[in-house]
Design an enzyme around this catalytic site. Structure first.
Site, short mmCIF file in Angstrom:
data_model
loop_
_atom_site.label_atom_id
_atom_site.label_comp_id
_atom_site.label_asym_id
_atom_site.label_seq_id
_atom_site.Cartn_x
_atom_site.Cartn_y
_atom_site.Cartn_z
N GLY A 9 0.80 -1.22 0.00
CA GLY A 9 0.00 0.00 0.00
C GLY A 9 0.84 1.27 0.00
O GLY A 9 0.54 2.24 -0.71
N ASN A 10 1.93 1.25 0.77
CA ASN A 10 2.79 2.44 0.90
C ASN A 10 3.44 2.88 -0.40
O ASN A 10 3.81 4.04 -0.54
CB ASN A 10 3.92 2.13 1.89
N LYS A 126 -13.74 -8.64 5.99
CA LYS A 126 -12.87 -7.55 5.53
C LYS A 126 -13.66 -6.25 5.41
O LYS A 126 -14.55 -6.12 4.56
CB LYS A 126 -12.29 -7.97 4.17
N LYS A 208 -3.96 -9.31 -1.70
CA LYS A 208 -3.06 -9.11 -2.85
C LYS A 208 -1.80 -9.97 -2.78
O LYS A 208 -1.23 -10.31 -3.82
CB LYS A 208 -2.72 -7.62 -3.01
N LYS A 270 1.69 -12.52 3.72
CA LYS A 270 2.95 -12.46 2.97
C LYS A 270 3.75 -13.74 3.21
O LYS A 270 4.30 -14.34 2.27
CB LYS A 270 3.78 -11.24 3.39
P1 ADP Z 1 1.19 -3.91 2.63
O1 ADP Z 1 0.32 -2.83 2.11
O2 ADP Z 1 2.62 -3.78 2.21
O3 ADP Z 1 0.62 -5.28 2.40
P2 ADP Z 1 0.63 -4.37 5.46
O4 ADP Z 1 0.39 -3.30 6.45
O5 ADP Z 1 -0.49 -5.25 5.07
O6 ADP Z 1 1.28 -3.65 4.20
O7 ADP Z 1 1.81 -5.31 5.96
C1 ADP Z 1 3.06 -4.81 6.41
C2 ADP Z 1 3.06 -4.58 7.92
O8 ADP Z 1 3.08 -5.83 8.60
C3 ADP Z 1 4.25 -3.87 8.47
O9 ADP Z 1 4.12 -2.50 8.35
C4 ADP Z 1 4.25 -4.29 9.94
O10 ADP Z 1 3.63 -3.30 10.73
C5 ADP Z 1 3.36 -5.51 9.97
N1 ADP Z 1 3.90 -6.69 10.63
C6 ADP Z 1 3.16 -7.56 11.35
N2 ADP Z 1 3.88 -8.56 11.84
C7 ADP Z 1 5.17 -8.33 11.43
C8 ADP Z 1 6.40 -9.03 11.63
N3 ADP Z 1 6.46 -10.15 12.33
N4 ADP Z 1 7.51 -8.51 11.08
C9 ADP Z 1 7.46 -7.37 10.36
N5 ADP Z 1 6.32 -6.66 10.14
C10 ADP Z 1 5.19 -7.14 10.67
MG MG Z 2 -1.30 -5.89 3.25
#
Ligand code: ADP
Ligand code: MG
Length: 312
Positions: A9-10, A126, A208, A270
């Protein structure tokens, strides 16, 4: 090499921004600065999220409700694929041209098959789109739409997030890669469709990262690269004992996932995607930030997830 690069998203809208066109385009341009060399050197499919964008489309629809007929969620996802795909097509093309690389970028409006039998359809979880008043929430409920109270902030529509099964356009994506094109696909997790006698859109959203994995397997990618707002995956994330991970195997990742180390809506999918990818024949999954992706690809940063047997 073939690779799928999933943009978080970022990469498109930062949390504190309003999401104006110039903000979003600026973010996409910055992201392209980090990935253009990979795009030059490899066969690349770019996937991306669409949460804020599809959310804004739904807010616009709600506001213009008396004047313009609202579109169902599958069509809203398609709209968001167009608007984000356009920004990526243009920004990436521009940066490639500046560096003398003549590689064409094309966006595929992507349909992803889901199953009605998926348990997600029994319990939509969701939240999407605008916050509603209680009155409007009641109205929507009467129309058969699931609406829940969202932590005291108001009422919000919730939709199912089923598991992605297949990208309808995968053969086209593969043939475009063979022709040397850069392909943007499965944006926002893809448009969820059901495959009965004919294809038919579904009111749902697809994660995604899981959709990116489906694409990676379908095109027999070597690498699945997931770019997000952290440089590395961590154990005990955000605690004093946080420990960043350089490399782990699919089995280790699975154990940590079962221990609850990765939050369900963010890092969890992920990691699950990385595991599925490696077990489906992928060589390596990388999770990192756009600014670290070049060194991560050289094995010098980010979090590398590798097949169990290959790691010994
Ligand atoms: P994106 O839009 O990239 O999918 P998300 O917010 O869904 O972003 O996922 C990324 C986020 O996951 C990071 O910003 C972090 O806050 C979070 N996160 C949760 N658990 C972990 C972990 N174990 N290690 C690193 N980040 C984590
Ligand atoms: Mg995400």
């Amino acid at each position: 090499m073939r690779m799928v690069i999933a943009l978080g998203g970022n990469a498109i809208k930062k949390p504190k921004e309003k999401g104006t066109a110039s903000e979003q385009l600026g973010n996409v341009q910055e992201t392209c600065q980090h990935i253009w060399e990979l795009v030059r050197d490899h066969q690349v499919v770019i996937t991306h999220g669409n949460g804020p964008q599809v959310g804004n489309i739904l807010i616009q629809q709600e506001a213009s409700e008396p004047y313009v007929p609202g579109m169902p969620l599958d069509i809203c996802v398609a709209e968001s694929q167009g608007l984000i795909g356009y920004m990526i097509q243009q920004s990436l093309r521009n940066v490639l041209q500046v560096h003398g690389v003549n590689k064409e970028v094309v966006t595929i409006i992507s349909q992803v098959v889901v199953s009605r039998e998926d348990p997600a359809f029994k319990t939509p979880t969701k939240p999407v789109g605008p916050f509603f008043s209680q009155e409007r929430a009641e109205e929507l409920r009467k129309g058969g739409i699931s609406v829940v109270e969202d932590a005291g902030r108001g009422y919000r529509r919730v939709v199912p997030s089923p598991n992605p099964l297949r990208l309808i356009e995968a053969p086209m994506v593969a043939s475009l890669l063979d022709q040397g094109k850069v392909v943007v696909a499965a944006g926002g997790g893809g448009i969820p469709v059901e495959e009965k006698k004919a294809l038919c859109g579904v009111e749902a959203v697809i994660d995604k990262d899981l959709a990116s994995e489906i694409v990676a397997e379908a095109i027999e990618a070597d690498y699945l690269i997931i770019l997000t707002d952290v440089d590395q995956v961590a154990l005990n994330y955000n605690k004093e004992t946080q420990e960043n991970l350089d490399i782990l195997t699919d089995c280790e990742a699975e154990n940590y996932l079962e221990q609850g180390q990765f939050a369900p809506g963010s890092m969890g999918p992920k990691i699950l995607s990385a595991i599925r990818f490696l077990r489906g024949g992928g060589k390596k999954a990388i999770i990192t930030s756009p600014r670290r992706v070049r060194e991560a690809l050289l094995g010098e940063g980010g979090t590398q997830i590798v097949p169990h047997s290959g790691s010994q």
